[in-house]
Scaffold this active site. Structure first.
Site, mmCIF file in Angstrom:
data_model
loop_
_atom_site.group_PDB
_atom_site.id
_atom_site.type_symbol
_atom_site.label_atom_id
_atom_site.label_comp_id
_atom_site.label_asym_id
_atom_site.label_seq_id
_atom_site.Cartn_x
_atom_site.Cartn_y
_atom_site.Cartn_z
ATOM 1 N N ASP A 93 106.704 71.945 -3.638
ATOM 2 C CA ASP A 93 106.454 72.651 -4.891
ATOM 3 C C ASP A 93 105.372 73.727 -4.883
ATOM 4 O O ASP A 93 105.557 74.797 -5.425
ATOM 5 C CB ASP A 93 106.076 71.641 -5.976
ATOM 6 C CG ASP A 93 107.153 70.586 -6.189
ATOM 7 O OD1 ASP A 93 108.170 70.612 -5.477
ATOM 8 O OD2 ASP A 93 106.975 69.736 -7.070
ATOM 9 N N GLU A 139 101.464 59.083 -0.951
ATOM 10 C CA GLU A 139 102.318 60.256 -1.144
ATOM 11 C C GLU A 139 102.042 61.311 -0.070
ATOM 12 O O GLU A 139 102.947 61.838 0.548
ATOM 13 C CB GLU A 139 102.062 60.819 -2.546
ATOM 14 C CG GLU A 139 103.070 61.851 -2.985
ATOM 15 C CD GLU A 139 102.787 62.361 -4.390
ATOM 16 O OE1 GLU A 139 101.814 61.893 -5.028
ATOM 17 O OE2 GLU A 139 103.543 63.232 -4.851
HETATM 18 C C1 2M8 Z 1 106.981 66.281 -6.603
HETATM 19 O O1 2M8 Z 1 107.632 67.094 -7.552
HETATM 20 C C2 2M8 Z 1 107.731 66.772 -8.945
HETATM 21 C C3 2M8 Z 1 108.646 67.812 -9.576
HETATM 22 O O2 2M8 Z 1 109.923 67.713 -8.976
HETATM 23 C C4 2M8 Z 1 106.386 66.780 -9.645
HETATM 24 O O3 2M8 Z 1 105.389 67.242 -9.064
HETATM 25 O O4 2M8 Z 1 106.338 66.326 -10.800
HETATM 26 C C5 2M8 Z 1 107.320 66.874 -5.213
HETATM 27 O O5 2M8 Z 1 106.532 66.281 -4.233
HETATM 28 C C6 2M8 Z 1 108.799 66.672 -4.918
HETATM 29 O O6 2M8 Z 1 109.127 67.118 -3.631
HETATM 30 C C7 2M8 Z 1 109.198 65.202 -5.077
HETATM 31 O O7 2M8 Z 1 110.582 65.101 -4.953
HETATM 32 C C8 2M8 Z 1 108.743 64.651 -6.440
HETATM 33 C C9 2M8 Z 1 108.936 63.140 -6.554
HETATM 34 O O8 2M8 Z 1 108.372 62.467 -5.454
HETATM 35 O O9 2M8 Z 1 107.372 64.931 -6.678
#
Ligand code: 2M8
Length: 439
Positions: A173, A409
């Site tokens: 992101d 994470e």
């Molecule tokens: C993160 O993205 C989400 C939006 O999609 C967020 O920040 O709220 C990123 O690390 C993404 O790659 C990942 O799929 C998601 C859920 O782990 O979190």
């Protein structure tokens, strides 16, 4: 049992919602698309049928166009716990009846996951291979439609590269790759009451994107709602359009996998089409090669120019399966002094941004830290490309890191500190898959 495996299993069970898995209990309470693919590979180690359910749950949200959405929402989750939540996307008429989804997508790791589930089932001798093969007959056409949607809606000119319309679609992101194109996105009004429940779920708000970034993220979503997700219009006028090389490379590799799955699905005649698609993307990635950086660069579709930044995205050809000369250069760089071989790292593992890139940030979300699922993707690529020794080194370093950081994470690469959520499902899945690997 191995302590690390035990912890990973606990995390998967703790985040399990029966037929799908939350990426993490507080920060991400819904089902995410590429997380689900990784998570399915983790479940495969415990129960291949549960792994298939993970994919089926996600595909409940597949749009009639073929798009597999970034999020399938759990409507039992309290309002406002995750933003933008189910009511913020204007997708009621696009998503299948009774399912709430977001309106964008994420990288297509799903076919890769399905093939891995099959491989694991084949090694079990308990009849699960039979069930997996039966499921492939139904799953294959869904994945085929998903890939076809990407190759048409997001590449109408047939360039071989997939355009993303939102940084969230990349999955990486906040990568510096998106700084320039995002800086040109000018929200016409700023939300005063920008909801940020995510900030309350981490130890330090600096582990999450900033408010100005979130204003732009929300604005980009609003722009897509305003055109009711019309992809033709979006590809002409959306204010963020980038041909993403990492995403495209994953698609190429997933197409190779679909070619292998086609005969199992009873569609042997379709294998060549997937192989040709994969090859087409590999050739397109070749044209994005930068001889100075020795990296593959994303292409800004608005300015028509490559985006010069030295990040993990540059390794896209390795993920796609490139020729030996190029992969040798990339393997050198991956283990070299600006990535895994950088001085002072707690573990020599790939970084999301090169230490020499001016925007490298050792703690920044996707701007430097190590992310176990990305290490996994590169490990798989090394193995598939015949770089057996490098793959083995990466795997043992990754396991060593995970023994210390657990199912976090992401990881601050110098101190080795665990960052973000501490019970991240895709990290747990990667743990189980890495531990199970028997060369
Ligand atoms: C993160 O993205 C989400 C939006 O999609 C967020 O920040 O709220 C990123 O690390 C993404 O790659 C990942 O799929 C998601 C859920 O782990 O979190």
């Amino acid at each position: 049992m191995d302590e690390l495996a035990k912890r990973a299993i606990e995390v998967l069970h703790g985040n399990d919602r029966g037929t799908w898995t939350r990426p993490s209990p507080r920060l991400y309470p819904h089902q995410w698309s590429w997380d689900a693919a990784f998570v399915a590979m983790g479940w495969a180690q415990l129960d291949p049928v549960r792994a298939l359910n993970e994919l089926w749950s996600l595909l409940r949200g597949q749009w009639t166009t073929g798009m597999v959405p970034q999020i399938v929402f759990d409507l039992n989750v309290g309002r406002g716990r995750y933003e933008p939540g189910p009511n913020a996307w204007g997708t009621a008429l696009n998503a299948p009846p009774g399912v709430a989804t977001s309106g964008i997508c994420q990288p297509p790791v799903h076919a890769i996951a399905l093939a891995r589930i099959r491989e694991v089932a084949a090694g079990r001798n308990d009849g699960s291979l039979h069930e997996v093969d039966d499921a492939i007959v139904d799953l294959y056409p869904r994945l085929d439609r998903w890939h076809r949607w990407l190759r048409t809606a997001r590449d109408p000119e047939g360039t071989g590269l997939i355009t993303i319309l939102h940084p969230w679609e990349s999955g990486l992101d906040n990568s510096p790759r998106w700084d320039r194109p995002l800086s040109r996105v000018e929200p016409d009004e700023l939300l005063d009451d920008l909801p940020r429940p995510d900030l309350t779920c981490v130890a330090d708000p600096a582990e999450r994107p900033t408010n100005p970034e979130y204003q732009r993220y929300r604005f980009l979503v609003d722009r897509l709602i305003a055109i009711d997700y019309d992809q033709d219009k979006a590809m002409e006028e959306h204010p963020f359009r980038v041909a993403d090389v990492w995403f495209s490379a994953i698609l190429a590799s997933a197409d190779d996998v679909l070619a292998d799955l086609a005969p199992i699905a009873g569609r042997p005649e379709e294998g060549d089409r997937h192989r040709a698609d994969a090859e087409h993307t590999r050739r397109a990635l070749d044209t994005c090669w930068d001889e100075d950086l020795l990296a593959c660069l994303d292409q800004d579709r608005i300015t028509g120019r490559p985006i010069r930044s030295d990040t993990m995205g540059g390794f896209a050809p390795l993920i796609a399966g490139c020729d030996l000369d190029r992969s040798a250069v990339l393997v050198d760089r991956l283990f070299g002094p600006t990535y895994a071989g950088a001085d002072g790292l707690a573990w020599p593992l790939p970084l999301t941004t090169a230490t020499t890139d001016p925007r490298f940030d050792r703690r920044g979300y996707w701007r430097g830290p190590q992310w176990p699922p990305m290490t996994w993707l590169l490990w798989r690529a090394l193995r598939m490309g015949g770089h057996t020794r490098s793959a083995a080194t990466l795997r043992s370093n990754a396991i060593e890191q995970l023994r210390d950081t657990g199912c976090t994470e992401y990881v601050e690469p110098y101190s080795g500190r665990a960052l973000g959520s501490d019970s991240q499902s895709w990290t747990a899945a990667v743990v189980l898959d890495l531990l199970s690997y028997d060369p």
